[in-house]
Structure formats: structure tokens, C-alpha cells
Design a protein around this motif. Structure first.
Motif, short mmCIF file in Angstrom:
data_model
loop_
_atom_site.label_atom_id
_atom_site.label_comp_id
_atom_site.label_asym_id
_atom_site.label_seq_id
_atom_site.Cartn_x
_atom_site.Cartn_y
_atom_site.Cartn_z
N MET A 1 0.85 -1.19 0.00
CA MET A 1 0.00 0.00 0.00
C MET A 1 0.88 1.23 0.00
N SER A 2 0.63 2.14 -0.93
CA SER A 2 1.39 3.37 -0.92
C SER A 2 0.91 4.24 0.22
N ARG A 3 1.76 5.17 0.67
CA ARG A 3 1.37 6.03 1.78
C ARG A 3 0.19 6.92 1.40
N SER A 4 0.03 7.17 0.11
CA SER A 4 -1.08 8.03 -0.31
C SER A 4 -2.42 7.34 -0.15
N ALA A 5 -2.42 6.04 0.15
CA ALA A 5 -3.69 5.34 0.35
C ALA A 5 -4.42 5.83 1.58
N PHE A 6 -3.72 6.48 2.52
CA PHE A 6 -4.34 7.09 3.68
C PHE A 6 -4.25 8.60 3.54
N PRO A 7 -5.31 9.35 3.87
CA PRO A 7 -5.16 10.79 3.98
C PRO A 7 -4.06 11.09 4.99
N ARG A 8 -3.28 12.15 4.76
CA ARG A 8 -2.15 12.43 5.62
C ARG A 8 -2.58 12.59 7.08
N SER A 9 -3.73 13.20 7.32
CA SER A 9 -4.18 13.34 8.71
C SER A 9 -4.46 11.98 9.33
N GLY A 55 8.18 -20.80 14.60
CA GLY A 55 8.75 -22.09 14.91
C GLY A 55 10.21 -22.14 14.48
N GLY A 56 11.05 -22.78 15.29
CA GLY A 56 12.47 -22.83 14.97
C GLY A 56 13.05 -21.44 14.89
N ASP A 57 13.81 -21.18 13.84
CA ASP A 57 14.40 -19.86 13.63
C ASP A 57 13.53 -18.94 12.78
N THR A 58 12.36 -19.41 12.38
CA THR A 58 11.51 -18.61 11.48
C THR A 58 10.74 -17.55 12.25
N PHE A 59 10.67 -16.35 11.67
CA PHE A 59 9.82 -15.30 12.22
C PHE A 59 9.10 -14.60 11.09
N TYR A 60 8.03 -13.89 11.46
CA TYR A 60 7.27 -13.06 10.53
C TYR A 60 7.21 -11.66 11.10
N ALA A 61 7.38 -10.65 10.25
CA ALA A 61 7.30 -9.26 10.68
C ALA A 61 6.50 -8.48 9.66
N GLY A 62 5.83 -7.42 10.12
CA GLY A 62 4.93 -6.69 9.24
C GLY A 62 5.37 -5.28 8.93
N ASP A 63 4.99 -4.83 7.74
CA ASP A 63 5.13 -3.42 7.33
C ASP A 63 3.84 -2.73 7.76
N LEU A 64 3.93 -1.87 8.75
CA LEU A 64 2.75 -1.28 9.37
C LEU A 64 1.80 -0.67 8.36
N PHE A 65 2.30 0.23 7.51
CA PHE A 65 1.41 0.96 6.61
C PHE A 65 1.15 0.25 5.30
N ALA A 66 2.06 -0.59 4.85
CA ALA A 66 1.83 -1.32 3.60
C ALA A 66 1.03 -2.59 3.83
#
Length: 321
Positions: A1-9, A55-66
Motif C-alpha cells: 500500500m502506498s502512503r497516499s492510500a491514507f489521507p495524511r491526517s 517455529g524454529g528460527d523462522t519469524f514473521y514481521a509486518g510493514d505497518l502501513f503497507a
């Protein structure tokens, strides 16, 4: 998701919510491995917030705005884009349900200054394919901001930062079902500020939930059957964000303090005491963590760089415990 997908406010208000609590394409290559480096870069991420153990050495992380999800390897110190989320999604707290190969992701929703029609949002992804299994809208329009999630043997519990309630998605035979809402009573239902419930954890049997309250800087137990809550006395955690329960140890990220603390809880979960405070030169507004063997893996949100954050990179910091 581009940052423009949210109004700046709206973006500004959303970051305020996350900070107060707390686009790469699918062809992005894994970050180079650095055997002696304790930082794992999320390649192409435009922001960061949540993390889950796979599990094991695997992790998942998220891009907050995208809303994108990265999959990484703690041992090799690498990460790569796993899910290129549809436009308009966010990825805040998350939890991997390894029994059913599902990833539950808190997706935000309504926030101060945002669209009044927004509901709380949550997503479920297939850990094998990355496909969307289900998408949820929680609460009434304009009244829910879904911030974090944990999984019990019965399903997934999501926190709502705008109202004193939790949202529950049952899992039956590996399939997410119809969501319901649990209204809270007792001290966890207090709202001294606009932002209230944040991180969430559960005992292994799912009979007790633990929620972190950003407004009070306290943690509470919650009965998942009745919604009744009680303070865990002696655990004072201002700026609390994500939490993880490991045996009788409760780990809590204090985002604006740039630290993680370990509290030792009593067997009946009525009290506890802070026994360890961990800081690191690489912490830059950390928000969530996982505890894996002898390491903490902590996400840097970098909300101090601007609104929206403007850092050149976002990463997971590994710290020995």
C-alpha cells in the motif's frame, strides 16, 4: 500500500496511536546475511510494527502501513518479502497459529481523525501459500482500532485500543469462524486516555488472557468467558506496547522508553515484579517482540523519525537475554 492510500491526517493519527501504545515488490531479494550482526533488515519495508514466531528460527514481521508480511530466519540473519498485501491493509500485531498454519494479523481500523466509517480490521493468512484466508471487520463504524492478537487452543483474540473490549475469532477444524466481541469489566476497562488496550498474551490452556494497557501503564488478567479483569499488582510498565508470556515471565516492550522489561509473575497471576530491564543501542522505538531460546527479537518502529516514519530502513534487533 502506498502512503497516499491514507489521507495524511489519518496516517498521522495512526502513527500517534501506535507510538502512544506503540512496498517492496515480491521480487525483493533477501537481506544479506551478517553472521556477527544482531540486526535483521526488512528489505524494502516502509515501516514496521509487529512480529510473530514461526517455529524454529523462522519469524514473521509486518510493514505497518503497507500491510506486507516478511518472513525471516533468526539464525541466518535474513528476511524477505513473503506476502505482498492488497492495497489499503495495515499490519500491526500478529501471531502465528502453527497448529493450523495460519497467521493472524491485527489490521487497525478507526482512529482519531480518521474516517468515521472505519471498523476494526483483522486478517488471516495461510502460512504455506501466503494467501488471504479471511478478513474481518470488528465493532461499529468509527469505534475500533485493532492493535494486537494472540492465539489460544480455541482461536484468536484481538485487542481493541479505542473501546474496552476484545474481539474473538474461533478456529474449528483449521478454519476461522464467525467473530464475536467480549466487553471487558473491571480495571482493564478504564479509559484515562483515548488509547487503552494494546498487547495481549494468553496462558497455554487459553483459560486466562493478559492485556497491556497503554493508558494506565499496567497489565491485567482477563477471563475470556466473562470479560472480568484484574490488575497484576506490582508490574508498572509506562509506554507498554507488545507483550509475551513465557512460563511465569512476562516480557513487555516499553516503546517510548526504548527498553524491554521482564516481570516475574506469581503462580496465580495476581502479582509480579520487574526483575530485568534490557536496553540496546540499536533500539529505536521498539514496539513488539518474540522470545526464542536465548534471544529476544524486537521490532524497531522508528516512530521518532517523523509521521509517517521516514527511516531509511526498518529492522528486527536481536538481543541476548
Amino acid at each position: 500500500m502506498s502512503r497516499s492510500a491514507f489521507p495524511r491526517s489519518s496516517v498521522r493519527a495512526t502513527v500517534l496511536v501506535a507510538a502512544t501504545l506503540g512496498l517492496g515488490a515480491a521480487t525483493v531479494a533477501p537481506a544479506a546475511a551478517h553472521p556477527h550482526d544482531d540486526v535483521i533488515v526488512l528489505p524494502g519495508a516502509t515501516s514496521a510494527e509487529g512480529i510473530a514466531h514461526g517455529g524454529g528460527d523462522t519469524f514473521y514481521a509486518g510493514d505497518l502501513f503497507a500491510g506486507d508480511i516478511f518472513r525471516g530466519d533468526l539464525g541466518r540473519r535474513t528476511a524477505e518479502l513473503f506476502i505482498d498485501a492488497p492495497d489499503g491493509r495495515m499490519a500491526i500485531g500478529m501471531f502465528a497459529d502453527l497448529r493450523h498454519d495460519l497467521l493472524f494479523v491485527a489490521g487497525g481500523g478507526a482512529f482519531p481523525g480518521g474516517p468515521s466509517t472505519s471498523r476494526g480490521l483483522g486478517y488471516v493468512y495461510d502460512l504455506c501459500t501466503g494467501n488471504t484466508v479471511a478478513a474481518y471487520e470488528f465493532g461499529d463504524p468509527g469505534t475500533s482500532f485493532v492493535n494486537d492478537v494472540t492465539v489460544t487452543p480455541d482461536g484468536a483474540w484481538f485487542t481493541d485500543s479505542l473501546e474496552p473490549r476484545l474481539h474473538f475469532v474461533p478456529v474449528r477444524h483449521g478454519e476461522p469462524g464467525t467473530a464475536r466481541t467480549l466487553e471487558l469489566t473491571g480495571p482493564a476497562a478504564e479509559r484515562p486516555t483515548d488509547i487503552s488496550l494494546n498487547g495481549i498474551a494468553a496462558t497455554p490452556d487459553g483459560d486466562t488472557l493478559i492485556v497491556a494497557h497503554s493508558g494506565t501503564g499496567r497489565v491485567y488478567t482477563v477471563d475470556p468467558g466473562t470479560g472480568a479483569s484484574a490488575e497484576i499488582a506490582g508490574v508498572d510498565v509506562p509506554s507498554v506496547d507488545g507483550i509475551q508470556l513465557e512460563g511465569h515471565d512476562l516480557w513487555a516492550v516499553q516503546n517510548q522508553l526504548n527498553q524491554v522489561v521482564r516481570a516475574r509473575l506469581s503462580p496465580d497471576l495476581t502479582s509480579g515484579s520487574i526483575e530485568e530491564t534490557i536496553t540496546d543501542d540499536d533500539f529505536q522505538i521498539p514496539t513488539t517482540l518474540i522470545v526464542v531460546d536465548d534471544d529476544l527479537a524486537v521490532v524497531n518502529a522508528k516512530f521518532d523519525t517523523g509521521i509517517p516514519p521516514t527511516a531509511d530502513r526498518y529492522e528486527v534487533v536481536l538481543v541476548e537475554r
